[in-house]
Every structure is written in C-alpha cells, then in structure tokens.
Write a protein that holds these residues in place. Structure first.
Motif, PDB file in Angstrom:
ATOM      1  N   THR A   3      -1.574   4.238  10.939  1.00  0.00           N
ATOM      2  CA  THR A   3      -1.114   2.867  11.148  1.00  0.00           C
ATOM      3  C   THR A   3      -0.097   2.494  10.080  1.00  0.00           C
ATOM      4  OG1 THR A   3      -3.204   2.188  12.143  1.00  0.00           O
ATOM      5  CG2 THR A   3      -1.786   0.441  11.292  1.00  0.00           C
ATOM      6  N   VAL A   4       1.085   2.072  10.552  1.00  0.00           N
ATOM      7  CA  VAL A   4       2.176   1.651   9.677  1.00  0.00           C
ATOM      8  C   VAL A   4       2.436   0.177   9.946  1.00  0.00           C
ATOM      9  CG1 VAL A   4       4.645   1.910   9.208  1.00  0.00           C
ATOM     10  CG2 VAL A   4       3.229   3.944   9.589  1.00  0.00           C
ATOM     11  N   MET A   5       2.672  -0.603   8.885  1.00  0.00           N
ATOM     12  CA  MET A   5       3.009  -2.013   9.067  1.00  0.00           C
ATOM     13  C   MET A   5       4.420  -2.284   8.574  1.00  0.00           C
ATOM     14  SD  MET A   5       0.962  -5.515   8.155  1.00  0.00           S
ATOM     15  CE  MET A   5       0.787  -5.186   6.411  1.00  0.00           C
ATOM     16  N   ILE A   6       5.242  -2.911   9.434  1.00  0.00           N
ATOM     17  CA  ILE A   6       6.587  -3.323   9.074  1.00  0.00           C
ATOM     18  C   ILE A   6       6.548  -4.807   8.720  1.00  0.00           C
ATOM     19  CG2 ILE A   6       7.113  -3.506  11.552  1.00  0.00           C
ATOM     20  CD1 ILE A   6       9.725  -2.922   8.804  1.00  0.00           C
ATOM     21  N   VAL A   7       6.974  -5.142   7.499  1.00  0.00           N
ATOM     22  CA  VAL A   7       6.967  -6.530   7.020  1.00  0.00           C
ATOM     23  C   VAL A   7       8.423  -6.954   6.823  1.00  0.00           C
ATOM     24  CG1 VAL A   7       6.042  -8.139   5.327  1.00  0.00           C
ATOM     25  CG2 VAL A   7       4.826  -5.994   5.805  1.00  0.00           C
ATOM     26  N   ASP A  32       6.266 -12.024   6.886  1.00  0.00           N
ATOM     27  CA  ASP A  32       6.383 -12.294   5.454  1.00  0.00           C
ATOM     28  C   ASP A  32       5.176 -11.693   4.738  1.00  0.00           C
ATOM     29  OD1 ASP A  32       4.194 -14.401   5.101  1.00  0.00           O
ATOM     30  OD2 ASP A  32       5.450 -15.347   6.633  1.00  0.00           O
ATOM     31  N   GLY A  33       5.214 -11.733   3.403  1.00  0.00           N
ATOM     32  CA  GLY A  33       4.154 -11.112   2.625  1.00  0.00           C
ATOM     33  C   GLY A  33       2.792 -11.723   2.833  1.00  0.00           C
ATOM     34  N   ALA A  34       2.745 -13.051   2.971  1.00  0.00           N
ATOM     35  CA  ALA A  34       1.450 -13.722   3.155  1.00  0.00           C
ATOM     36  C   ALA A  34       0.799 -13.299   4.463  1.00  0.00           C
ATOM     37  CB  ALA A  34       1.643 -15.238   3.117  1.00  0.00           C
ATOM     38  N   GLU A  35       1.586 -13.238   5.530  1.00  0.00           N
ATOM     39  CA  GLU A  35       1.044 -12.803   6.821  1.00  0.00           C
ATOM     40  C   GLU A  35       0.582 -11.349   6.745  1.00  0.00           C
ATOM     41  OE1 GLU A  35       2.305 -12.338  11.549  1.00  0.00           O
ATOM     42  OE2 GLU A  35       3.776 -13.067  10.088  1.00  0.00           O
ATOM     43  N   ALA A  36       1.358 -10.526   6.037  1.00  0.00           N
ATOM     44  CA  ALA A  36       0.990  -9.117   5.900  1.00  0.00           C
ATOM     45  C   ALA A  36      -0.342  -8.957   5.175  1.00  0.00           C
ATOM     46  CB  ALA A  36       2.083  -8.370   5.148  1.00  0.00           C
ATOM     47  N   LEU A  37      -0.534  -9.698   4.095  1.00  0.00           N
ATOM     48  CA  LEU A  37      -1.796  -9.617   3.350  1.00  0.00           C
ATOM     49  C   LEU A  37      -2.972 -10.059   4.203  1.00  0.00           C
ATOM     50  CD1 LEU A  37      -0.734 -10.963  -0.165  1.00  0.00           C
ATOM     51  CD2 LEU A  37      -1.200  -8.586   0.489  1.00  0.00           C
ATOM     52  N   GLU A  38      -2.755 -11.071   5.030  1.00  0.00           N
ATOM     53  CA  GLU A  38      -3.818 -11.537   5.921  1.00  0.00           C
ATOM     54  C   GLU A  38      -4.187 -10.452   6.926  1.00  0.00           C
ATOM     55  OE1 GLU A  38      -6.120 -13.141   8.980  1.00  0.00           O
ATOM     56  OE2 GLU A  38      -4.050 -12.482   9.355  1.00  0.00           O
ATOM     57  N   ILE A  39      -3.188  -9.788   7.477  1.00  0.00           N
ATOM     58  CA  ILE A  39      -3.444  -8.703   8.433  1.00  0.00           C
ATOM     59  C   ILE A  39      -4.196  -7.567   7.744  1.00  0.00           C
ATOM     60  CG2 ILE A  39      -2.356  -6.900   9.836  1.00  0.00           C
ATOM     61  CD1 ILE A  39      -0.113  -8.941  10.441  1.00  0.00           C
ATOM     62  N   MET A  40      -3.768  -7.221   6.529  1.00  0.00           N
ATOM     63  CA  MET A  40      -4.382  -6.113   5.798  1.00  0.00           C
ATOM     64  C   MET A  40      -5.826  -6.407   5.403  1.00  0.00           C
ATOM     65  SD  MET A  40      -1.047  -5.092   3.477  1.00  0.00           S
ATOM     66  CE  MET A  40      -1.914  -3.988   2.378  1.00  0.00           C
ATOM     67  N   SER A  41      -6.210  -7.668   5.408  1.00  0.00           N
ATOM     68  CA  SER A  41      -7.584  -8.029   5.056  1.00  0.00           C
ATOM     69  C   SER A  41      -8.575  -7.638   6.148  1.00  0.00           C
ATOM     70  CB  SER A  41      -7.685  -9.528   4.774  1.00  0.00           C
ATOM     71  OG  SER A  41      -7.546 -10.290   5.963  1.00  0.00           O
ATOM     72  N   HIS A  42      -8.080  -7.419   7.374  1.00  0.00           N
ATOM     73  CA  HIS A  42      -9.007  -7.067   8.461  1.00  0.00           C
ATOM     74  C   HIS A  42      -8.513  -5.905   9.328  1.00  0.00           C
ATOM     75  CE1 HIS A  42      -6.420  -9.077  11.470  1.00  0.00           C
ATOM     76  NE2 HIS A  42      -6.261 -10.031  10.572  1.00  0.00           N
ATOM     77  N   LEU A  50       8.413  -2.504   3.708  1.00  0.00           N
ATOM     78  CA  LEU A  50       8.469  -3.867   3.182  1.00  0.00           C
ATOM     79  C   LEU A  50       9.886  -4.322   2.852  1.00  0.00           C
ATOM     80  CD1 LEU A  50       6.802  -6.291   2.082  1.00  0.00           C
ATOM     81  CD2 LEU A  50       6.599  -5.040  -0.071  1.00  0.00           C
ATOM     82  N   ASP A  51      10.311  -5.447   3.472  1.00  0.00           N
ATOM     83  CA  ASP A  51      11.577  -6.082   3.116  1.00  0.00           C
ATOM     84  C   ASP A  51      11.375  -6.883   1.828  1.00  0.00           C
ATOM     85  OD1 ASP A  51      14.211  -6.900   3.297  1.00  0.00           O
ATOM     86  OD2 ASP A  51      13.794  -8.517   4.725  1.00  0.00           O
ATOM     87  N   ARG A  73      -2.080   2.224  -1.602  1.00  0.00           N
ATOM     88  CA  ARG A  73      -1.502   2.767  -0.362  1.00  0.00           C
ATOM     89  C   ARG A  73       0.019   2.836  -0.493  1.00  0.00           C
ATOM     90  NH1 ARG A  73      -3.916  -1.068   3.813  1.00  0.00           N
ATOM     91  NH2 ARG A  73      -5.053  -1.831   2.004  1.00  0.00           N
ATOM     92  N   PRO A  74       0.680   3.806   0.155  1.00  0.00           N
ATOM     93  CA  PRO A  74       2.129   3.971   0.015  1.00  0.00           C
ATOM     94  C   PRO A  74       2.903   2.768   0.554  1.00  0.00           C
ATOM     95  CG  PRO A  74       1.124   5.924   1.004  1.00  0.00           C
ATOM     96  CD  PRO A  74       0.077   4.858   0.991  1.00  0.00           C
ATOM     97  N   VAL A  75       3.971   2.402  -0.169  1.00  0.00           N
ATOM     98  CA  VAL A  75       4.845   1.296   0.227  1.00  0.00           C
ATOM     99  C   VAL A  75       6.298   1.758   0.108  1.00  0.00           C
ATOM    100  CG1 VAL A  75       5.639  -1.039  -0.272  1.00  0.00           C
ATOM    101  CG2 VAL A  75       3.203  -0.474  -0.491  1.00  0.00           C
ATOM    102  N   ILE A  76       7.041   1.603   1.209  1.00  0.00           N
ATOM    103  CA  ILE A  76       8.483   1.853   1.214  1.00  0.00           C
ATOM    104  C   ILE A  76       9.193   0.507   1.273  1.00  0.00           C
ATOM    105  CG2 ILE A  76      10.435   2.889   2.432  1.00  0.00           C
ATOM    106  CD1 ILE A  76       8.489   4.898   3.664  1.00  0.00           C
ATOM    107  N   MET A  77      10.034   0.219   0.302  1.00  0.00           N
ATOM    108  CA  MET A  77      10.861  -0.974   0.389  1.00  0.00           C
ATOM    109  C   MET A  77      12.086  -0.656   1.226  1.00  0.00           C
ATOM    110  SD  MET A  77      10.710  -3.277  -3.040  1.00  0.00           S
ATOM    111  CE  MET A  77       9.541  -4.644  -2.920  1.00  0.00           C
ATOM    112  N   LEU A  78      12.325  -1.464   2.257  1.00  0.00           N
ATOM    113  CA  LEU A  78      13.432  -1.256   3.188  1.00  0.00           C
ATOM    114  C   LEU A  78      14.208  -2.555   3.262  1.00  0.00           C
ATOM    115  CD1 LEU A  78      14.780   0.628   5.233  1.00  0.00           C
ATOM    116  CD2 LEU A  78      13.177  -0.203   6.947  1.00  0.00           C
ATOM    117  N   THR A  79      15.376  -2.596   2.655  1.00  0.00           N
ATOM    118  CA  THR A  79      16.053  -3.863   2.420  1.00  0.00           C
ATOM    119  C   THR A  79      17.567  -3.690   2.388  1.00  0.00           C
ATOM    120  OG1 THR A  79      16.344  -5.622   0.771  1.00  0.00           O
ATOM    121  CG2 THR A  79      15.727  -3.468  -0.057  1.00  0.00           C
TER     122      THR A  79
END
Length: 233
Positions: A3-7, A32-42, A50-51, A73-79
């Motif tokens: 599972t990969v998440m695009i923020v 955005d980051g806040a929504e991403a953290l909420e998703i990652m909580s469950h 991550l932008d 967990r691995p994070v790729i910044m894509l900006t």
C-alpha cells in the motif's frame, strides 16, 4: 499487496499517480498532511509519496510529525521545489528519497521498489539472495547451508553493499559506515577486505563485488550467476 499513499493537494497529480501506480500497488490518497496522518491512524501504509506545499499541514510538518513518533516507514518527497535548500530540508526532516516534478513514473516505481527492499531488510535483519543468506542478528553468512566464516567486519561490509545493490560506495563512505569516522584504517584495508570477501564468496554465482576504478565498490546481484562484470580490487 503493498500500500502506497500519495499526499498532494493537486487532485490531478493524485489521480494520475494513482492510475500509473495502481496496477502494481494499492494506492491511497490524501490532500494534505493532516488528512494523511488521519488515514495512517487506521490504514496500513507501506510507503508515502509526499508533496511539500500543501494547505493545513505541509510536507515538512507531516514528515517531522511521523518521525518524531518513531515511524520509520519509507517516505519519498515528490515536489516542484527543487533547490538544494529544499532538498536539504526534506532530508533533514526525515525523507528517504527526493524527486522533483515533472514526474517520471518509471523512475518513481524503481525508487519505490528500492526503498521497500531496504525497508524489509532493515526490519527483518535477514537477507536471502538465491543460496546466500545473511543473518544480522547471528552475524552469520551461509551459502547453500555452508557457513562462510565471515568476521564481523567482513559481514558488515558485505551486508552494507548488498543492502544497496548497484549503488557505488566510495572508499571513504565504506570507511565511515563500516569502520567508523574515527578509524585509523586506510583505504588499502578496504581493498584487502574486498579481496577476502571475493575469496569466501567464490562459487556464489548470485553475488559479485565490483570495483569501480577511481570511485569505490558496488555489489551486483545476478540471476543464476549470469552476466558477471568482473573487476579486481
């Protein structure tokens, strides 16, 4: 499935990225980051793309937040922000990789797969490449069940190189990472250790330690020992 998440706050970027990656991974989206953290909580997420510039919580803030909580967990910044200062801040915030838009999706997939491999190696502390098995907890290297009799330093050097196949490490990088920054060891020592490892790996067709003239060394992984590059210390 991984599972990969695009923020990213750009909806079209999210849609296009999901379309391109969705055939290989399960893809989640956040604006955005806040929504991403909420998703990652469950939701289980293996890797985050991550932008930086986003409303509510930007990429730097989100990354610092998850790293502060011990999340590795691995994070790729894509900006689109591609200056050296932006890259420096990204890595200092805890990024594992950094890519600048426009997106090359083939390269993105290569980077995702490389980070996932390294993440599994770091978590499991065990590496299996064909008949070669490296167990970090036991500091043991076996080939087809036979112990290769590596010293601790030989094991650490081999494990380092094989954790990043095809990546060239300079002699100085290997000195710093394996022997430590304050070592009095010189570059000839690395040459000696590479030579010893080649001798102990003789017959192991899956792995090759290659010298890159004027640069350093890399590990190459082969299928059934095909296509060996050669190269002496």
């Amino acid at each position: 499935m991984v599972t990969v998440m695009i923020v990213d706050d750009d909806r079209m970027v999210r849609l296009l990225t999901k379309a391109r990656l969705g055939t290989k991974y399960r893809v989640l989206e956040a604006a955005d980051g806040a929504e991403a953290l909420e998703i990652m909580s469950h939701e289980h997420v293996d890797l985050v793309i991550l932008d930086i510039q986003m409303p509510v919580m930007d990429g730097y803030e989100m990354l610092k937040s998850i790293r502060a909580g011990g999340d590795l967990r691995p994070v790729i910044m894509l900006t689109a922000m591609g200056t050296m200062q932006h890259k420096r801040e990204g890595f200092e915030s805890g990024a594992d990789d950094y890519m600048v838009k426009p997106i090359d999706y083939d390269e993105l997939i290569w980077r995702i797969d490389a980070l996932l491999r390294r993440s599994r190696i770091a978590t499991e502390k065990r590496m299996e490449i064909g008949g070669l098995v490296l167990d970090e907890d036991k500091v043991a290297a076996l080939y087809e069940g036979k112990n290769l009799g590596l010293t601790r330093t030989e094991f650490d050097l081999l494990y380092k190189l094989l954790s990043y196949p095809d990546v060239v490490f300079t002699k100085q990088q290997l000195m710093d990472d394996v022997w430590g920054y304050d070592t009095e060891t010189d570059y000839d020592t690395i040459k000696t250790y590479i030579s010893r490892l080649r001798g102990k790996l003789d017959g192991c067709t899956e792995v090759e330690l290659v010298s890159i003239r004027g640069l350093g060394y890399k590990a190459v992984i082969h299928e059934s020992g095909a296509g060996r590059e050669g190269g002496k210390a």
